[in-house]
Design a protein around this motif. Structure first.
Motif, PDB file in Angstrom:
ATOM      1  N   GLY A 181       0.737  -1.368   0.046  1.00  0.00           N
ATOM      2  CA  GLY A 181       0.009  -0.062   0.064  1.00  0.00           C
ATOM      3  C   GLY A 181       0.736   1.329  -0.091  1.00  0.00           C
ATOM      4  O   GLY A 181       0.299   2.280   0.138  1.00  0.00           O
ATOM      5  N   SER A 182       2.079   1.132   0.309  1.00  0.00           N
ATOM      6  CA  SER A 182       3.121   2.325   0.073  1.00  0.00           C
ATOM      7  C   SER A 182       3.664   2.551  -1.014  1.00  0.00           C
ATOM      8  O   SER A 182       4.295   3.776  -1.206  1.00  0.00           O
ATOM      9  CB  SER A 182       3.790   2.306   1.389  1.00  0.00           C
ATOM     10  N   VAL A 183       3.697   2.014  -1.806  1.00  0.00           N
ATOM     11  CA  VAL A 183       4.628   1.942  -3.142  1.00  0.00           C
ATOM     12  C   VAL A 183       4.418   3.218  -3.821  1.00  0.00           C
ATOM     13  O   VAL A 183       5.310   3.959  -4.526  1.00  0.00           O
ATOM     14  CB  VAL A 183       4.389   0.839  -4.196  1.00  0.00           C
ATOM     15  N   ASP A 184       3.149   3.485  -4.174  1.00  0.00           N
ATOM     16  CA  ASP A 184       2.740   4.913  -5.216  1.00  0.00           C
ATOM     17  C   ASP A 184       2.935   5.921  -4.090  1.00  0.00           C
ATOM     18  O   ASP A 184       2.897   7.335  -4.780  1.00  0.00           O
ATOM     19  CB  ASP A 184       1.200   4.865  -5.295  1.00  0.00           C
ATOM     20  N   ARG A 185       3.654   6.164  -3.007  1.00  0.00           N
ATOM     21  CA  ARG A 185       4.150   7.198  -2.277  1.00  0.00           C
ATOM     22  C   ARG A 185       5.394   7.306  -2.115  1.00  0.00           C
ATOM     23  O   ARG A 185       5.848   8.372  -1.350  1.00  0.00           O
ATOM     24  CB  ARG A 185       3.191   7.311  -0.707  1.00  0.00           C
ATOM     25  N   GLN A 236       1.073  -7.982   2.531  1.00  0.00           N
ATOM     26  CA  GLN A 236       1.588  -8.140   1.091  1.00  0.00           C
ATOM     27  C   GLN A 236       2.981  -7.108   0.804  1.00  0.00           C
ATOM     28  O   GLN A 236       2.840  -6.282   1.318  1.00  0.00           O
ATOM     29  CB  GLN A 236       0.438  -8.018   0.174  1.00  0.00           C
ATOM     30  N   TRP A 237       3.767  -7.571  -0.058  1.00  0.00           N
ATOM     31  CA  TRP A 237       4.887  -6.821  -0.318  1.00  0.00           C
ATOM     32  C   TRP A 237       5.415  -6.940  -1.677  1.00  0.00           C
ATOM     33  O   TRP A 237       5.068  -7.935  -2.367  1.00  0.00           O
ATOM     34  CB  TRP A 237       6.269  -7.488   0.599  1.00  0.00           C
ATOM     35  N   ILE A 238       5.679  -5.734  -2.054  1.00  0.00           N
ATOM     36  CA  ILE A 238       6.261  -5.338  -3.542  1.00  0.00           C
ATOM     37  C   ILE A 238       7.747  -5.545  -3.352  1.00  0.00           C
ATOM     38  O   ILE A 238       8.660  -4.914  -2.608  1.00  0.00           O
ATOM     39  CB  ILE A 238       5.957  -4.106  -4.105  1.00  0.00           C
TER      40      ILE A 238
END
Length: 505
Positions: A181-185, A236-238
């Motif tokens: 959930g943090s990738v786009d920030r 979940q992790w990218i």
């Protein structure tokens, strides 16, 4: 150049012909007739592990040769020169009715300083020189703070368990984990891997290019990365990852500091006229990996075979091909040796080709010295020329190649396939082997021969007996190979062996 306008130029220090001038804000350098150098630094706050962008502007130098910049290392930090931008301008002035043309050379050096740990650092001075000309900036003090550690980001460096040996190819995988959930920030990601900075002890290969657009930035280098999704700890992790190869160059025990990841996480956005999100506020975050101790050993001497030439890895094969299989004693045979394997193929060398597990020196003559090779398509090819010394030889025997396997921790050996040979004895040219040409008939010689007078005997001066006309002869079919074996040259039955006029040296 500085990264953004938001990082205001907060420090402007100039040293010209006169005393130092300390100016806050972005102010032009003090005017000076001679060379001058000016230092600018991006505005704070500053953090450990985050590069601080610097500019040194030098004026008053000649256009050629390009001025050089010098600086002393900073304990606990790193200064890196990122680029040089020279420029020259010409202008004209009218003073008291006189036209004066002038030119000015301006050189901008882009640098960065990275503090490794929180604390105070003195950076500079920077010296710009050109022959006898010199200009020096002042130094400035940097206070680096600490970025808070986050649990939403991770950085991992994985590699097989050691100890390792010199020359071993060790795969090293670097992974950057981000909560889904943090990738786009996330913006301005940059990592520091102390392991990659140890070029005094390790060599690293360049990772293969990826088809994805993802990358992990380490220092000033972008490493193309694979992207995958994983689940760990109920989240979940990218995961972005790439793999490089580490090759230890020296034995020893190396304490490696933990890797660090720095990233800006946007906390608020605004919408522009087209509805796009524009970052407004951000906070800096840091992730820290684990330290590592790397032990590198020398290759064991016990059990080292003679056919070992320094290769480390596994699964090596050696293929040998000959350009001919039917020869006479002393004829050259061109050998092509192709080495393949999983390990140090590119830097591999051949063991000595003469001796045990290779070509017996009593049967083959082998060139001395190291045989150069060419690496291409994962294989290394060597070419050399050998000669057979004995007609009893019936094959090129298997040639051994050995390497050290770091997994089994022992030396292993492969052998090439033998190559069958048919060797005939060398023929030696003597006076009896000279073949005279059969005189050509008049029909074979053609009409022009009929006009020529027959050869006659001519009497030399002084009334001596006439000399017969010289006969023509050729070496049709003669074998001109040279015998070098002294025992064969003096073998009974050779017609020249008993001739005292032919000394054997």
């Amino acid at each position: 150049m500085l990264a953004s306008a938001a990082a205001a130029l907060a420090l402007n220090i100039a040293l010209a012909a006169g005393p130092l001038a300390l100016v806050l804000g972005s102010v032009p350098a003090l005017a000076a007739e001679g060379p001058s150098a000016e230092l600018r630094a991006a505005g704070g706050p500053y953090y450990a592990g985050v590069p601080i962008e610097l500019e040194v502007t030098a004026t008053g130098f000649e256009a050629d040769p390009q001025p050089e910049i010098h600086y002393d290392p900073v304990p606990g930090g790193r200064i890196e020169l990122r680029g040089v931008s020279p420029s020259s301008t010409s202008f004209m002035q009218i003073i008291n009715g006189r036209i004066i043309r002038r030119s000015e050379t301006r050189v901008v050096y882009s640098l960065s300083f990275t503090p490794n740990r929180p604390g105070k650092y003195r950076v500079g001075p920077f010296r710009v020189t050109q022959g006898s000309k010199q200009a020096t900036t002042a130094s400035f003090v940097v206070t680096a703070g600490t970025i808070p550690i986050t649990d939403s980001q991770r950085i991992r460096v994985t590699m097989p368990e050691g100890p390792y040996v010199v020359g071993q190819h060790v795969p090293v995988t670097v992974e950057w984990w981000s909560q889904a959930g943090s990738v786009d920030r996330l913006y301005n990601q940059r990592a520091r891997l102390p392991l990659l900075e140890r070029d005094d002890a390790f060599d690293f290969s360049v990772p293969a290019a990826k088809t994805t657009h993802a990358a992990i930035v380490i220092g000033d280098t972008e490493y193309p990365a694979d992207v995958s999704r994983r689940r760990e700890g109920g989240k979940q992790w990218i995961v972005r990852s790439f793999t490089t190869t580490m090759i230890p160059m020296q034995p020893g025990t190396y304490e490696i500091e933990p890797p660090e990841l720095f990233v800006d996480e946007v906390t608020s956005f605004r919408r522009d006229f087209f509805g796009n999100r524009i970052p407004m506020k951000a906070r800096k975050l840091r992730a820290v990996g684990k330290p590592r101790t790397i032990v590198v050993s020398e290759l064991p001497r016990e059990g080292r075979p003679r056919s070992f030439a320094g290769a480390v890895g596994q699964g090596f094969t050696l293929e040998v091909r000959a350009d001919r299989s039917v020869v006479q004693v002393g004829d050259p045979i061109r050998l092509t040796l192709t080495l393949r394997g999983d390990g140090t193929v590119e830097s591999a060398a051949l063991p000595p080709l003469a001796g045990e597990d290779a070509l017996p020196p009593e049967h083959f003559r082998v060139p001395e010295g190291e045989i150069p090779g060419v690496f291409a398509d994962g294989a290394k090819t060597f070419e050399t020329t050998v000669r057979v010394l004995d007609e009893s030889v019936h094959e090129i025997p298997p040639i051994a190649f050995s390497w050290y396997n770091p997994e089994s921790r022992q030396y292993e050996t492969t052998r090439s396939r033998p190559i069958a040979l048919s060797v005939r004895p060398a023929q030696v040219v003597s006076a009896a082997d000279v073949v005279t040409a059969k005189p050509a008939t008049e029909e074979e010689q053609g009409p022009a021969a009929a006009k020529q007078p027959p050869a006659t005997k001519q009497a030399p001066p002084g009334g001596a007996a006439p000399v017969a006309a010289a006969k023509r002869f050729t070496l049709t079919g003669a074998d001109l190979s040279i015998e070098t074996d002294r025992s064969r040259l003096t073998q009974p039955g050779r017609r020249w062996a008993a001739d005292p006029r032919l000394p054997i040296v």
